[in-house]
Design a protein around this motif. Structure first.
Motif, PDB file in Angstrom:
ATOM      1  N   VAL A 141       0.837  -1.208   0.000  1.00  0.00           N
ATOM      2  CA  VAL A 141       0.000   0.000   0.000  1.00  0.00           C
ATOM      3  C   VAL A 141       0.870   1.256   0.000  1.00  0.00           C
ATOM      4  N   ALA A 142       1.903   1.282   0.820  1.00  0.00           N
ATOM      5  CA  ALA A 142       2.768   2.465   0.909  1.00  0.00           C
ATOM      6  C   ALA A 142       3.447   2.761  -0.425  1.00  0.00           C
ATOM      7  N   LEU A 143       3.947   1.737  -1.087  1.00  0.00           N
ATOM      8  CA  LEU A 143       4.610   1.937  -2.380  1.00  0.00           C
ATOM      9  C   LEU A 143       3.613   2.419  -3.426  1.00  0.00           C
ATOM     10  N   SER A 191       9.055   2.118   4.264  1.00  0.00           N
ATOM     11  CA  SER A 191       8.224   2.474   3.110  1.00  0.00           C
ATOM     12  C   SER A 191       7.247   3.590   3.450  1.00  0.00           C
ATOM     13  N   PHE A 192       6.684   3.557   4.667  1.00  0.00           N
ATOM     14  CA  PHE A 192       5.797   4.645   5.065  1.00  0.00           C
ATOM     15  C   PHE A 192       6.585   5.922   5.366  1.00  0.00           C
ATOM     16  N   LEU A 368      16.599   6.558  -2.925  1.00  0.00           N
ATOM     17  CA  LEU A 368      16.571   5.583  -1.832  1.00  0.00           C
ATOM     18  C   LEU A 368      17.246   4.277  -2.245  1.00  0.00           C
ATOM     19  N   VAL A 369      17.061   3.896  -3.495  1.00  0.00           N
ATOM     20  CA  VAL A 369      17.729   2.692  -4.024  1.00  0.00           C
ATOM     21  C   VAL A 369      19.245   2.867  -3.957  1.00  0.00           C
ATOM     22  N   LEU A 393      12.022  -3.274  -3.936  1.00  0.00           N
ATOM     23  CA  LEU A 393      10.700  -2.757  -3.582  1.00  0.00           C
ATOM     24  C   LEU A 393      10.535  -1.305  -4.033  1.00  0.00           C
ATOM     25  N   PHE A 394      11.539  -0.480  -3.798  1.00  0.00           N
ATOM     26  CA  PHE A 394      11.416   0.914  -4.237  1.00  0.00           C
ATOM     27  C   PHE A 394      11.496   1.028  -5.752  1.00  0.00           C
TER      28      PHE A 394
END
Length: 607
Positions: A141-143, A191-192, A368-369, A393-394
């Protein structure tokens, strides 16, 4: 709320809030969450019920209270930070209370004797796994929400939906969502935190930096390596905000004040939770441990420019461990198109355009990656599935946008047959990732140790001695009629106790004296003695043998014993060879936990 009414408990309000937010999600995201729930829930009972779990490096079921006690005992420390341990300890407190009440004595030994029984341990392990599963859905959800924030106008919904799908279909993400490892919980907070950072910049609401700092601190207080997600990424994003957005420069004092306050909030919370205030000596010892043996003893690359460069390249190459390799094309497409579309909106004057902040937002996942790669992979010099999970994920935000670009293409929509053909191809492409995730679940359900357990249950006679080796996480469960003996030349007090298992300290090669009928060995443990580089090997082209493996390779007793055992040279033969058979779903080996080939040897009959 009516005057005089009783305020509902916090957990009720949190549940209601979560339900309301989930109900507002687009149908496409709900569908992705449902599929993720199935993928991350199937096989969640892997290895249960048991007195210990098969989650290698997991914190369940035994580390909640001991980890917290060590964190806050002066001079002592635990390997991981305490936030998630405290959360799980609270959730499983009723189990602990029941174990204490039923213990034969209230001494540590008495309570330990009771609480390591399967009913307690299984409840604790499953609680931790369910929490990981729920947090994995939160990450999705955050992504998706980050994608929604940075997508151009009119593309927000499709970007969010396909980001949810892309993120949900990572294979190692599926595996770690089944375990009590701290990777998924720490990335939940991270992530949040990234979402708050993105909103602070894109919406020009610097006050959100406070929330960002608190959530980022929660991530670090769950697993230390989360620091690397923001170490370079957050300062770089704020710097770009000042460079590209005229509003940010005009509001420099406000942003600086909020950034300083956010830093104080994050640092203060981390110092409070992580033991730095209550146990400064233990905290310093843990920092030395983390920067020393905890990381450097497992380094896979030499501490040279060549070694770090190779670690950087391998971080990218590990993409194919997470997704089918060709899906990287969607990430590249999404990144390029997103930046071009955002820049095109700012083509008059990028530095003062009202929407310049959108370019910064579009770059945040990339920052961020790179931050985690530079701040962790190149420092710890380790590249494994769990240590590339943050990047994947990012990066899924760009992957999802790449899919959305093709799915919603205006020029493709003009030729309906072509549009439907492209959409069918996109579904097929994502289905390959889905298949990889299903392979993880199939491997969990076909764990070789289940076969070993069935064999032992049907062949071991009452009183038969079954000799085993290695940590609890490598062992199958044993039938009640067996007399199980664990043999090692390391101290008994350094082993995790198991009910009904006798601990013996003795050279492994003295097996003739012990004369057990059965020997059970797991490849996840014995590989280091069967197949290893020369112990004189140090490095090659930037790679190196981790010091821990070099130390294990120097263990002549174990090396001789296991090579003789597998070679049929010490009076034993293979009675059962349990492994995942290749079929519709291929074997997946992951984190020395999943798909461990387990061999049962039987003593040769006398001539």
């Amino acid at each position: 709320m009516p005057e005089g009414a009783t305020k509902p408990p916090l957990w009720v309000r949190a549940a209601v809030w979560t339900a309301s937010r989930t109900a507002a999600l687009p149908v496409g995201i709900k569908a992705a969450l449902f599929v993720a729930l199935l993928l991350h829930g199937c096989g969640l009972w892997w290895g249960m019920p048991a007195s210990d779990a098969w989650d290698n490096d997991g914190v369940a079921p035994r580390d909640f209270l001991p980890g917290l006690a060590q964190t806050f005992t002066p001079g002592e420390f635990y390997t991981y930070p305490p936030l998630h341990l405290a959360f799980l300890a609270v959730l499983t407190l009723p189990v602990t209370i029941v174990a204490v009440l039923r213990a034969p004595t209230l001494t540590v030994a008495g309570v330990l004797h009771e609480i390591i029984e399967p009913p307690y341990m299984t409840t604790m392990a499953m609680t931790a796994r369910v929490v990981s599963l729920v947090m994995s859905l939160g990450i999705v959800v955050a992504l998706a929400k980050i994608a929604e924030e940075i997508a151009p106008r009119g593309k927000e919904r499709s970007a969010a939906v396909f980001t949810a799908w892309f993120a949900a279909l990572g294979a190692p993400f599926t595996f770690y969502s089944h375990t009590s490892n701290l990777d998924v919980p720490s990335l939940f907070w991270a992530s949040f935190a990234a979402l708050s950072l993105t909103r602070a910049i894109v919406r020009r609401e610097p006050r959100r930096l406070r929330t960002f700092a608190l959530l980022a601190a929660c991530g670090v207080a769950t697993k230390d390596q989360a620091y690397a997600v923001f170490l370079y990424g957050a300062p770089a994003a704020l710097a770009l905000w000042f460079v590209l957005d005229d509003w940010a420069r005009k509001s420099a004092k406000t942003i600086a004040r909020e950034a300083g306050l956010a830093a104080a909030i994050g640092a203060g919370f981390l110092a409070l939770v992580d033991g730095a205030i209550f146990n400064p000596t233990g905290f310093r010892a843990r920092v030395r441990f983390l920067s020393g043996s905890a990381s450097q003893d497992f380094a896979q690359y030499a501490k040279t420019a060549a070694g770090r460069w190779l670690a950087f390249l391998d971080t990218a190459r590990y993409f194919e461990r997470h997704y089918p390799a060709f899906l990287a094309g969607f990430i590249a497409l999404g990144l390029v198109v997103l930046l071009v579309q955002v820049a095109r909106r700012n083509k008059r004057d990028l530095l003062i355009a009202p929407e310049a902040r959108g370019l910064v937002g579009a770059l945040i996942p990339l920052l961020l990656v790179l931050s985690f790669t530079l701040g962790f992979n190149l420092v710890a010099r380790r590249v494994e599935e769990r240590f590339t999970l943050p990047q994947m994920l990012f990066a899924s935000i760009y992957g999802g946008y790449g899919v959305a670009v093709l799915w919603t293409s205006d020029w493709l929509a003009k030729v309906k047959p072509l549009a439907w053909l492209v959409r069918a191809g996109l579904v097929a492409a994502l289905s390959t990732a889905l298949y990889r995730c299903m392979t993880i679940d199939a491997t969990l359900l076909a764990e070789p140790r289940y076969q070993t357990e069935a064999f032992l249950a049907s062949h071991v006679q009452p009183g038969d001695v079954v000799e085993v080796h290695g940590l609890n996480t490598y062992l199958p469960r044993f039938p009640p009629q067996a007399k199980v003996v664990r043999v090692d030349h390391r101290p008994v007090d350094r082993r995790g106790p198991l009910p009904g298992v006798e601990e013996v300290r003795q050279p492994l090669t003295d097996i003739a004296k012990r004369n057990p009928r059965w020997v059970v060995a797991s490849d996840c443990y014995v590989w280091r003695y069967l197949e290893r580089p020369d112990i004189g090997f140090l490095s090659s082209g930037g790679r190196m043998l981790p010091p821990t493996q070099a130390l294990e390779a120097a263990d002549q007793d174990a090396t001789i014993f296991f090579r003789q055992l597998y070679g049929g040279q010490n009076g034993y033969h293979v009675a059962d060879d349990a492994y995942v058979h290749e079929g519709l779903f291929p074997r997946v080996f992951l984190h020395a936990s999943l798909s461990c080939r387990t061999v049962t040897f039987e003593r040769n009959a006398p001539p």
